[in-house]
Design a protein around this motif. Structure first.
Motif, PDB file in Angstrom:
ATOM      1  N   UNK A   8      31.422  39.528  39.345  1.00 46.83           N
ATOM      2  CA  UNK A   8      32.196  40.482  38.874  1.00 46.83           C
ATOM      3  C   UNK A   8      33.543  40.406  39.160  1.00 46.83           C
ATOM      4  N   UNK A   9      33.796  39.797  40.132  1.00 48.61           N
ATOM      5  CA  UNK A   9      35.543  39.198  40.089  1.00 48.61           C
ATOM      6  C   UNK A   9      35.833  38.623  39.008  1.00 48.61           C
ATOM      7  N   UNK A  10      35.061  37.667  38.715  1.00 49.76           N
ATOM      8  CA  UNK A  10      35.594  36.992  37.286  1.00 49.76           C
ATOM      9  C   UNK A  10      35.413  37.722  36.079  1.00 49.76           C
ATOM     10  N   UNK A  11      34.665  38.585  35.957  1.00 49.21           N
ATOM     11  CA  UNK A  11      34.720  39.590  34.899  1.00 49.21           C
ATOM     12  C   UNK A  11      35.966  40.431  35.004  1.00 49.21           C
ATOM     13  N   UNK A  12      36.536  41.004  36.225  1.00 50.43           N
ATOM     14  CA  UNK A  12      37.636  41.770  36.388  1.00 50.43           C
ATOM     15  C   UNK A  12      38.876  40.795  36.282  1.00 50.43           C
ATOM     16  N   UNK A  13      38.889  39.662  36.618  1.00 50.00           N
ATOM     17  CA  UNK A  13      40.094  38.802  36.368  1.00 50.00           C
ATOM     18  C   UNK A  13      40.214  38.802  34.833  1.00 50.00           C
ATOM     19  N   UNK A  14      39.344  38.656  34.083  1.00 42.61           N
ATOM     20  CA  UNK A  14      39.589  38.596  32.684  1.00 42.61           C
ATOM     21  C   UNK A  14      39.814  40.140  31.792  1.00 42.61           C
ATOM     22  N   UNK A  15      39.329  40.880  32.670  1.00 44.85           N
ATOM     23  CA  UNK A  15      39.261  42.393  31.845  1.00 44.85           C
ATOM     24  C   UNK A  15      40.709  43.320  32.305  1.00 44.85           C
ATOM     25  N   UNK A  16      40.964  43.213  33.635  1.00 41.62           N
ATOM     26  CA  UNK A  16      42.191  43.807  34.000  1.00 41.62           C
ATOM     27  C   UNK A  16      43.426  43.288  33.634  1.00 41.62           C
ATOM     28  N   UNK A  17      44.225  44.103  33.038  1.00 41.89           N
ATOM     29  CA  UNK A  17      45.800  43.466  32.504  1.00 41.89           C
ATOM     30  C   UNK A  17      46.779  43.243  33.846  1.00 41.89           C
ATOM     31  N   UNK A  18      46.561  43.963  34.889  1.00 44.65           N
ATOM     32  CA  UNK A  18      47.609  44.088  36.151  1.00 44.65           C
ATOM     33  C   UNK A  18      46.799  43.551  37.311  1.00 44.65           C
ATOM     34  N   UNK A  19      47.506  42.434  38.020  1.00 50.27           N
ATOM     35  CA  UNK A  19      46.871  41.963  39.194  1.00 50.27           C
ATOM     36  C   UNK A  19      47.888  41.862  40.370  1.00 50.27           C
ATOM     37  N   UNK A  20      47.675  42.177  41.612  1.00 44.29           N
ATOM     38  CA  UNK A  20      48.402  42.136  42.495  1.00 44.29           C
ATOM     39  C   UNK A  20      48.072  41.235  43.651  1.00 44.29           C
ATOM     40  N   UNK A  49      40.524  50.358  38.997  1.00 47.74           N
ATOM     41  CA  UNK A  49      40.875  49.510  39.817  1.00 47.74           C
ATOM     42  C   UNK A  49      39.872  48.625  40.422  1.00 47.74           C
ATOM     43  N   UNK A  50      40.090  47.489  41.090  1.00 51.59           N
ATOM     44  CA  UNK A  50      39.046  46.585  41.911  1.00 51.59           C
ATOM     45  C   UNK A  50      39.704  45.727  42.788  1.00 51.59           C
ATOM     46  N   UNK A  51      38.999  45.484  43.924  1.00 44.61           N
ATOM     47  CA  UNK A  51      39.644  44.502  44.966  1.00 44.61           C
ATOM     48  C   UNK A  51      38.692  43.575  44.917  1.00 44.61           C
ATOM     49  N   UNK A  52      39.265  42.171  45.342  1.00 42.03           N
ATOM     50  CA  UNK A  52      38.525  41.160  45.618  1.00 42.03           C
ATOM     51  C   UNK A  52      39.382  40.104  46.503  1.00 42.03           C
ATOM     52  N   UNK A  53      38.465  39.431  47.272  1.00 39.11           N
ATOM     53  CA  UNK A  53      39.238  38.318  48.002  1.00 39.11           C
ATOM     54  C   UNK A  53      39.579  37.255  47.123  1.00 39.11           C
ATOM     55  N   UNK A  54      40.935  36.751  47.315  1.00 40.70           N
ATOM     56  CA  UNK A  54      41.413  35.534  46.469  1.00 40.70           C
ATOM     57  C   UNK A  54      41.594  34.286  47.296  1.00 40.70           C
ATOM     58  N   UNK A  55      41.113  34.244  48.450  1.00 40.28           N
ATOM     59  CA  UNK A  55      41.168  32.790  49.229  1.00 40.28           C
ATOM     60  C   UNK A  55      42.492  32.750  49.921  1.00 40.28           C
TER      61      UNK A  55
END
Length: 316
Positions: A8-20, A49-55
């Protein structure tokens, strides 16, 4: 906040236009997590919104907050100014055609490093009854890092004093390559253990300022819309600190200060989108910063309301 699996993180990476990219505080998010979740649900919406770890990011763990609207991103950072973005462009190893030699650790690329102070001692006495003047004749003018400037600090028994200190708090030892410490002029991350010991009321101070500069192809000066209104940076200070500020001077003993930063308001953001100083204009703010418990005082790490500053032709 919506936590999702890796696919799902990969999907959100492509779908959401804004990332912090947000750095995980050194002590973890702790009690911040619940108010962050409530704020996002109430102000952005459960599905927006969605939240994921990013290493790892800049040697620390980071999380990625995905949003649909850039305005929500700005409002989120303003609501939680203690959070620190994982901004690798300000690190010494960063390279781009615009910065072919990278960044210098001694450069503060995010913040104001020049301000003006022209208020006289009598003006301070009118604002702070009974304040003790230890500056002599207060010389007006522009102030640069590593130079002396007036601050208002505690002197014991509930009294305040106007004193002289050097601009630049002690640097974290981890960033120093030699014994020379040029000092840190601006403080953003109040969760850092390095700053924690100086965040109590005894080390808080006010830094008088009449105008300040932000760099954008030259210094752009800002002052209060209400001309002549008093302004103070939210400062912290330490006294009797031994360090080598300049090699030619060797080890010196100095009283030091720096001031807090936060996301910019509309006026400053149009020139310098990364940050602005934390500025107080109201007596209630001065009193809270100088005397309140940290949990209350930290809420003042916020930008001035839009419209309270104006762009000037030069320093005042």
């Amino acid at each position: 906040m919506v936590r999702r699996s890796t696919p799902q993180a990969q999907i959100d990476e492509q779908a959401f236009p804004v990332r912090l990219f947000i750095l995980v505080p050194e002590m973890g998010f702790g009690t911040l997590m619940v108010p962050m979740h409530k704020w996002l649900v109430a102000n952005v919406g459960q599905t927006n919104h969605a939240l994921h770890g990013s290493g790892k990011a800049t040697q620390r763990d980071a999380v990625a907050l995905y949003l649909r609207n850039p305005i929500d991103a700005v409002k989120f950072l303003q609501a939680f100014p203690i959070l620190e973005l994982a901004d690798g462009t300000v690190k010494p190893g960063y390279y781009s055609p615009a910065a072919p030699r990278g960044n210098s650790e001694e450069e503060d690329l995010e913040m104001c490093n020049l301000y003006n102070q022209t208020k006289a001692v009598d003006a301070m006495r009118q604002l702070f009854a009974g304040i003790e003047n230890r500056t002599g004749n207060l010389e007006p003018g522009s102030i640069s890092p590593n130079y002396q400037a007036p601050i208002i600090r505690h002197m014991g028994e509930g009294r305040l004093e106007l004193a002289i200190a050097r601009w630049g708090m002690p640097s974290p030892k981890s960033v120093l390559k030699t014994e020379r410490d040029p000092g840190v002029t601006n403080v953003r991350n109040l969760a850092s253990p390095h700053w924690r010991k100086w965040l109590g009321p005894a080390h808080r101070c006010l830094v008088p300022v009449t105008s300040f500069a932000e760099w954008n192809q030259g210094n752009k000066w800002f002052g209060p819309t209400d001309e002549g209104a008093p302004m103070f940076f939210a400062g912290i200070e330490v006294r009797g600190w031994k360090s080598v500020r300049k090699v030619k001077d060797g080890e010196t003993v100095d009283d030091l200060f720096a001031f807090l930063t936060c996301p910019p308001n509309a006026e400053v953001g149009a020139i310098h989108p990364k940050a602005m100083p934390v500025i107080f204009t109201k007596p209630a703010e001065w009193e809270t910063w100088l005397g309140a418990p940290f949990e209350i005082a930290a809420q003042l790490q916020r930008p001035l309301p839009d419209g309270d500053l104006q762009l000037l032709d030069g320093p005042i």
